[in-house]
Write a protein that holds these residues in place. Structure first.
Motif, PDB file in Angstrom:
ATOM      1  N   ASN A 106      25.226  22.751  44.587  1.00  0.00           N
ATOM      2  CA  ASN A 106      23.134  23.182  44.170  1.00  0.00           C
ATOM      3  C   ASN A 106      23.237  21.523  43.154  1.00  0.00           C
ATOM      4  O   ASN A 106      23.659  20.779  43.149  1.00  0.00           O
ATOM      5  CB  ASN A 106      23.465  23.767  43.646  1.00  0.00           C
ATOM      6  CG  ASN A 106      24.501  24.294  42.414  1.00  0.00           C
ATOM      7  OD1 ASN A 106      24.805  23.138  41.492  1.00  0.00           O
ATOM      8  ND2 ASN A 106      24.441  25.218  41.580  1.00  0.00           N
ATOM      9  N   ALA A 107      22.293  21.532  42.627  1.00  0.00           N
ATOM     10  CA  ALA A 107      21.147  20.256  42.528  1.00  0.00           C
ATOM     11  C   ALA A 107      22.077  20.093  40.713  1.00  0.00           C
ATOM     12  O   ALA A 107      21.900  18.448  40.373  1.00  0.00           O
ATOM     13  CB  ALA A 107      20.219  20.637  41.838  1.00  0.00           C
ATOM     14  N   ARG A 108      22.897  20.794  40.602  1.00  0.00           N
ATOM     15  CA  ARG A 108      23.954  20.406  39.174  1.00  0.00           C
ATOM     16  C   ARG A 108      25.188  20.745  39.884  1.00  0.00           C
ATOM     17  O   ARG A 108      26.138  20.270  39.054  1.00  0.00           O
ATOM     18  CB  ARG A 108      24.129  22.013  38.051  1.00  0.00           C
ATOM     19  CG  ARG A 108      22.871  22.120  37.480  1.00  0.00           C
ATOM     20  CD  ARG A 108      22.710  23.535  36.822  1.00  0.00           C
ATOM     21  NE  ARG A 108      23.755  24.663  37.530  1.00  0.00           N
ATOM     22  CZ  ARG A 108      22.181  25.977  38.129  1.00  0.00           C
ATOM     23  NH1 ARG A 108      21.279  25.544  38.303  1.00  0.00           N
ATOM     24  NH2 ARG A 108      22.706  26.906  39.388  1.00  0.00           N
ATOM     25  N   GLY A 109      25.601  20.445  41.225  1.00  0.00           N
ATOM     26  CA  GLY A 109      26.882  19.573  41.305  1.00  0.00           C
ATOM     27  C   GLY A 109      27.640  20.630  41.321  1.00  0.00           C
ATOM     28  O   GLY A 109      29.374  20.270  41.694  1.00  0.00           O
ATOM     29  N   GLU A 110      27.614  22.084  41.666  1.00  0.00           N
ATOM     30  CA  GLU A 110      27.996  22.914  41.413  1.00  0.00           C
ATOM     31  C   GLU A 110      28.420  23.428  43.229  1.00  0.00           C
ATOM     32  O   GLU A 110      27.507  24.028  43.490  1.00  0.00           O
ATOM     33  CB  GLU A 110      27.619  24.353  40.604  1.00  0.00           C
ATOM     34  CG  GLU A 110      27.872  23.936  38.726  1.00  0.00           C
ATOM     35  CD  GLU A 110      26.506  24.768  38.871  1.00  0.00           C
ATOM     36  OE1 GLU A 110      27.049  24.697  36.925  1.00  0.00           O
ATOM     37  OE2 GLU A 110      25.946  25.510  39.409  1.00  0.00           O
ATOM     38  N   LYS A 111      30.307  23.638  43.136  1.00  0.00           N
ATOM     39  CA  LYS A 111      30.426  24.339  44.820  1.00  0.00           C
ATOM     40  C   LYS A 111      30.405  25.311  44.821  1.00  0.00           C
ATOM     41  O   LYS A 111      31.125  26.064  43.997  1.00  0.00           O
ATOM     42  CB  LYS A 111      31.799  23.592  44.669  1.00  0.00           C
ATOM     43  CG  LYS A 111      31.159  23.792  46.559  1.00  0.00           C
ATOM     44  CD  LYS A 111      32.866  22.898  46.915  1.00  0.00           C
ATOM     45  CE  LYS A 111      32.260  21.165  47.219  1.00  0.00           C
ATOM     46  NZ  LYS A 111      33.673  20.823  47.958  1.00  0.00           N
ATOM     47  N   SER A 112      30.190  26.326  45.920  1.00  0.00           N
ATOM     48  CA  SER A 112      30.195  26.973  46.102  1.00  0.00           C
ATOM     49  C   SER A 112      30.360  27.732  47.070  1.00  0.00           C
ATOM     50  O   SER A 112      29.837  27.220  48.322  1.00  0.00           O
ATOM     51  CB  SER A 112      29.255  28.573  45.709  1.00  0.00           C
ATOM     52  OG  SER A 112      27.654  28.382  46.179  1.00  0.00           O
ATOM     53  N   THR A 113      31.647  28.833  48.179  1.00  0.00           N
ATOM     54  CA  THR A 113      31.372  29.511  49.424  1.00  0.00           C
ATOM     55  C   THR A 113      30.387  30.606  49.972  1.00  0.00           C
ATOM     56  O   THR A 113      30.060  31.335  49.093  1.00  0.00           O
ATOM     57  CB  THR A 113      32.735  29.388  49.568  1.00  0.00           C
ATOM     58  OG1 THR A 113      33.986  28.749  49.289  1.00  0.00           O
ATOM     59  CG2 THR A 113      32.978  29.486  51.435  1.00  0.00           C
ATOM     60  N   ARG A 114      29.877  30.108  50.889  1.00  0.00           N
ATOM     61  CA  ARG A 114      28.765  30.984  50.705  1.00  0.00           C
ATOM     62  C   ARG A 114      28.850  31.684  52.592  1.00  0.00           C
ATOM     63  O   ARG A 114      29.700  31.090  53.517  1.00  0.00           O
ATOM     64  CB  ARG A 114      27.181  30.170  51.376  1.00  0.00           C
ATOM     65  CG  ARG A 114      26.882  30.273  49.598  1.00  0.00           C
ATOM     66  CD  ARG A 114      27.014  30.780  48.035  1.00  0.00           C
ATOM     67  NE  ARG A 114      26.535  30.298  47.221  1.00  0.00           N
ATOM     68  CZ  ARG A 114      24.975  29.599  46.962  1.00  0.00           C
ATOM     69  NH1 ARG A 114      24.520  30.867  47.624  1.00  0.00           N
ATOM     70  NH2 ARG A 114      24.311  29.563  46.429  1.00  0.00           N
ATOM     71  N   LEU A 115      28.394  32.348  52.542  1.00  0.00           N
ATOM     72  CA  LEU A 115      28.297  33.434  53.433  1.00  0.00           C
ATOM     73  C   LEU A 115      26.718  33.973  54.087  1.00  0.00           C
ATOM     74  O   LEU A 115      26.377  34.549  52.999  1.00  0.00           O
ATOM     75  CB  LEU A 115      29.291  34.790  54.297  1.00  0.00           C
ATOM     76  CG  LEU A 115      31.206  35.184  54.294  1.00  0.00           C
ATOM     77  CD1 LEU A 115      30.802  36.083  54.293  1.00  0.00           C
ATOM     78  CD2 LEU A 115      30.986  34.029  55.411  1.00  0.00           C
ATOM     79  N   ALA A 116      26.584  33.197  55.106  1.00  0.00           N
ATOM     80  CA  ALA A 116      25.444  33.814  55.594  1.00  0.00           C
ATOM     81  C   ALA A 116      24.235  33.822  56.827  1.00  0.00           C
ATOM     82  O   ALA A 116      25.152  33.862  57.715  1.00  0.00           O
ATOM     83  CB  ALA A 116      24.651  32.509  54.900  1.00  0.00           C
ATOM     84  N   GLU A 117      23.354  34.992  56.745  1.00  0.00           N
ATOM     85  CA  GLU A 117      22.854  35.330  58.318  1.00  0.00           C
ATOM     86  C   GLU A 117      21.663  33.639  58.406  1.00  0.00           C
ATOM     87  O   GLU A 117      20.706  33.650  57.639  1.00  0.00           O
ATOM     88  CB  GLU A 117      22.022  36.627  58.304  1.00  0.00           C
ATOM     89  CG  GLU A 117      23.354  37.783  58.259  1.00  0.00           C
ATOM     90  CD  GLU A 117      22.556  38.918  57.871  1.00  0.00           C
ATOM     91  OE1 GLU A 117      21.317  38.544  58.294  1.00  0.00           O
ATOM     92  OE2 GLU A 117      23.560  39.618  57.570  1.00  0.00           O
ATOM     93  N   PRO A 118      22.451  32.316  59.555  1.00  0.00           N
ATOM     94  CA  PRO A 118      21.135  31.532  59.170  1.00  0.00           C
ATOM     95  C   PRO A 118      19.768  31.944  60.173  1.00  0.00           C
ATOM     96  O   PRO A 118      19.956  32.920  61.185  1.00  0.00           O
ATOM     97  CB  PRO A 118      22.243  30.666  60.168  1.00  0.00           C
ATOM     98  CG  PRO A 118      23.235  30.988  61.067  1.00  0.00           C
ATOM     99  CD  PRO A 118      23.103  31.800  60.171  1.00  0.00           C
ATOM    100  N   ILE A 119      19.128  31.673  60.331  1.00  0.00           N
ATOM    101  CA  ILE A 119      17.520  32.095  60.598  1.00  0.00           C
ATOM    102  C   ILE A 119      16.868  30.417  61.349  1.00  0.00           C
ATOM    103  O   ILE A 119      16.326  30.973  62.202  1.00  0.00           O
ATOM    104  CB  ILE A 119      16.176  33.488  59.176  1.00  0.00           C
ATOM    105  CG1 ILE A 119      17.098  34.134  58.901  1.00  0.00           C
ATOM    106  CG2 ILE A 119      15.133  33.544  60.110  1.00  0.00           C
ATOM    107  CD1 ILE A 119      16.832  34.429  57.904  1.00  0.00           C
ATOM    108  N   LYS A 120      16.507  30.160  60.080  1.00  0.00           N
ATOM    109  CA  LYS A 120      16.033  28.863  60.835  1.00  0.00           C
ATOM    110  C   LYS A 120      15.967  27.400  60.144  1.00  0.00           C
ATOM    111  O   LYS A 120      16.153  27.364  58.797  1.00  0.00           O
ATOM    112  CB  LYS A 120      14.209  29.483  60.407  1.00  0.00           C
ATOM    113  CG  LYS A 120      13.373  28.174  60.925  1.00  0.00           C
ATOM    114  CD  LYS A 120      12.423  28.535  60.751  1.00  0.00           C
ATOM    115  CE  LYS A 120      11.615  30.051  61.242  1.00  0.00           C
ATOM    116  NZ  LYS A 120       9.867  29.981  61.409  1.00  0.00           N
ATOM    117  N   LEU A 121      16.172  26.000  61.340  1.00  0.00           N
ATOM    118  CA  LEU A 121      16.003  25.049  60.245  1.00  0.00           C
ATOM    119  C   LEU A 121      14.617  24.849  60.089  1.00  0.00           C
ATOM    120  O   LEU A 121      13.885  24.495  61.041  1.00  0.00           O
ATOM    121  CB  LEU A 121      16.769  24.321  61.427  1.00  0.00           C
ATOM    122  CG  LEU A 121      18.145  24.218  61.081  1.00  0.00           C
ATOM    123  CD1 LEU A 121      18.879  23.794  62.995  1.00  0.00           C
ATOM    124  CD2 LEU A 121      19.508  24.320  59.716  1.00  0.00           C
TER     125      LEU A 121
END
Length: 299
Positions: free
Chosen positions: A151-166
């Motif tokens: 994110n904008a603060r430089g914090e890394k996280s692992t995500r699972l997501a349903e991609p919808i649109k680019l």
């Protein structure tokens, strides 16, 4: 997409002797000004296109620039291939695939080998070059993706997501997705997505009314107003659509647009130097002022 419009425009001109800018504008649902900018882009890229004014005038290709069944002449095919390659510099992701198809048709696969247009920014790891295609394929096949996000603060996280649109907006690619970690729709900046991996998990499309897009994003949106000198008008048209740019009585130009407030905005405004002034929002104006002072202090 602009590249598809340019290709279709060339095809129309190959099959018609002359066509007016108004006819092209109506066909592609754009302004005549946009049509003339497209013509200039094609001409710059090597397509022999010209305009004639007056009765019976219009937009044409040189008379000997014709299509002979499936093949163009060697010089013509090279011009078209290079034109598409030049348009690929806008980060249109399918440019290379289109070039491969055209190269096969024209029996000239080496015409664009002298230049390579990369999708990712400088500094990207080699194994991240295909993240766009991975996400695209996951959207088409309704497969959940796993990725790391910074994110904008430089914090890394692992995500699972349903991609919808680019989405390509403000010179930046974003992914709209339903984040399974936050249980809500989110907008992710593509350059901050790392280590994309499609999973075996499939998902059903969520009802459209549950997708509210930009408003659910963690990236705030601002109504930006700029006052700019005529000297940078070309850069303004490179970035913003003409409907967001108006000429003031004093010869300056006003820009009013709603965009995500991220580092690109501040970098863009600073890159305009003293030729642009932020009128609104006030906090953006003050941030630019503070950053400009920091630059002065360093020198």
């Amino acid at each position: 997409m602009k590249i598809n419009r340019l290709l279709e425009m060339v095809t129309i001109l190959l099959n018609r002797k002359t066509i007016t800018a108004k006819e092209l504008a109506e066909r592609f649902e754009v302004s005549t000004r946009t049509v003339y900018r497209d013509i200039e882009a094609l001409s710059t890229a090597g397509i022999p296109i010209y305009t004639n004014k007056g009765s019976g005038g219009g937009i044409s290709l040189l008379e000997d620039y014709t299509l002979n069944k499936a093949l163009l002449s060697k010089s013509e095919s090279e011009s078209l291939l290079l034109a598409v390659k030049a348009m690929g510099a806008t980060s249109y992701p399918e440019a290379d695939a289109i070039l491969d198809k055209l190269g096969s048709v024209f029996k000239n696969n080496k015409a664009h080998d002298w230049i390579e247009v990369g999708f990712d920014e400088w500094g990207s790891k080699a194994n991240e070059q295909d993240r766009f295609s991975k996400i695209r394929d996951a959207i088409i096949s309704n497969r959940v993706i796993s990725f790391d996000y910074i994110n904008a603060r430089g914090e890394k996280s692992t995500r699972l997501a349903e991609p919808i649109k680019l989405i390509f907006n403000a010179n930046t690619w974003y992914l709209i997705a339903y984040c399974l970690k936050r249980n809500s729709h989110r907008m992710f900046r593509l350059s901050r997505i790392k280590e994309v991996s499609p999973t075996d998990q499939h998902f059903e499309n969520r009802p459209p009314e549950k997708y509210v897009g930009w408003e659910t994003s963690s990236i705030p949106f601002i109504g930006l107003r700029l006052c700019c000198a005529e000297k940078i008008l070309g850069r303004l048209y490179d970035t913003f659509d003409e409907e967001y740019i108006t000429k003031n009585d004093d010869g300056t130009y006003a820009v009013q647009v709603t965009i995500p407030e991220d580092e690109w905005v501040y970098g863009y405004i600073l890159s305009l130097g003293g030729y642009a002034e932020v009128l609104e929002p006030e906090h953006v104006r003050q941030t630019i002022k503070a950053r400009a002072q920091e630059i002065i202090d360093k020198y």
